[in-house]
Motif scaffolding. Structure first.
Motif, PDB file in Angstrom:
ATOM      1  N   GLN A  12      98.060  -6.507   0.126  1.00 31.33           N
ATOM      2  CA  GLN A  12      97.190  -7.620   0.477  1.00 31.33           C
ATOM      3  C   GLN A  12      96.403  -8.088  -0.743  1.00 31.33           C
ATOM      4  OE1 GLN A  12      97.137  -9.059   3.662  1.00 31.33           O
ATOM      5  NE2 GLN A  12      98.947  -7.766   3.747  1.00 31.33           N
ATOM      6  N   ASP A  13      96.097  -9.351  -0.771  1.00 29.70           N
ATOM      7  CA  ASP A  13      95.374  -9.940  -1.903  1.00 29.70           C
ATOM      8  C   ASP A  13      93.866  -9.873  -1.665  1.00 29.70           C
ATOM      9  OD1 ASP A  13      94.977 -11.217  -4.325  1.00 29.70           O
ATOM     10  OD2 ASP A  13      95.106 -13.215  -3.445  1.00 29.70           O
ATOM     11  N   ARG A  42      92.396  -0.675  -8.356  1.00 27.86           N
ATOM     12  CA  ARG A  42      92.008  -2.088  -8.331  1.00 27.86           C
ATOM     13  C   ARG A  42      90.671  -2.329  -9.029  1.00 27.86           C
ATOM     14  NH1 ARG A  42      92.938  -3.164  -1.912  1.00 27.86           N
ATOM     15  NH2 ARG A  42      94.637  -1.707  -1.743  1.00 27.86           N
TER      16      ARG A  42
END
Length: 135
Positions: A12-13, A42
């Motif tokens: 998912q972004d 991330r």
């Protein structure tokens, strides 16, 4: 909402790892308390103000929450959850084999080795104690 929270898959972004709905487990009257987790691979070092904006964006996108929070706190906890790399389980298994083969007086367990969740740590603690008692 009757849930513990959610994790965000890496496909998912979204820049966050997940959200915990604290008040579903620990009610606080008419207040809603959320914990937004950001980090891991991330993670891009940033300021607390930028982290707050990232969290608000993510809550808006996932839960439709656009209100300004009444109270907020940004805590940066570095290296708090182990991030296993490819081959981790094989290395841990090799360590366990050497300990067993050499009859070494040691047990390797904990979040850094065999699972990061509380459930994993409890289960592996029990297994380690049973292993120790069986010696």
């Amino acid at each position: 909402m009757d849930a513990f929270g959610f994790l965000v898959p890496s496909s998912q972004d979204l820049p966050v790892l997940g959200v915990v709905f604290d008040t579903c487990s620990f009610p606080q009257g008419d207040k809603t308390i959320l914990t937004v987790m950001y980090g891991g691979h991330r993670y891009q070092p940033t300021t607390p103000i930028e982290l707050e904006e990232i969290c608000k964006f993510s809550l808006s996108k996932t839960l439709g929450i656009n209100e300004e929070p009444h109270r907020k706190s940004v805590q940066i906890l570095k290296d708090c959850i182990p991030q296993y790399t490819v081959g981790h389980n094989g290395r841990v298994n090799a360590i366990d084999e050497i300990i067993s083969k050499e009859s070494l007086p040691i047990i390797v367990t904990g979040a850094s080795y065999k699972g990061v969740s509380v459930n994993d740590c409890v289960l592996n603690g029990i297994r380690s104690a049973e292993n120790l008692l069986a010696r």
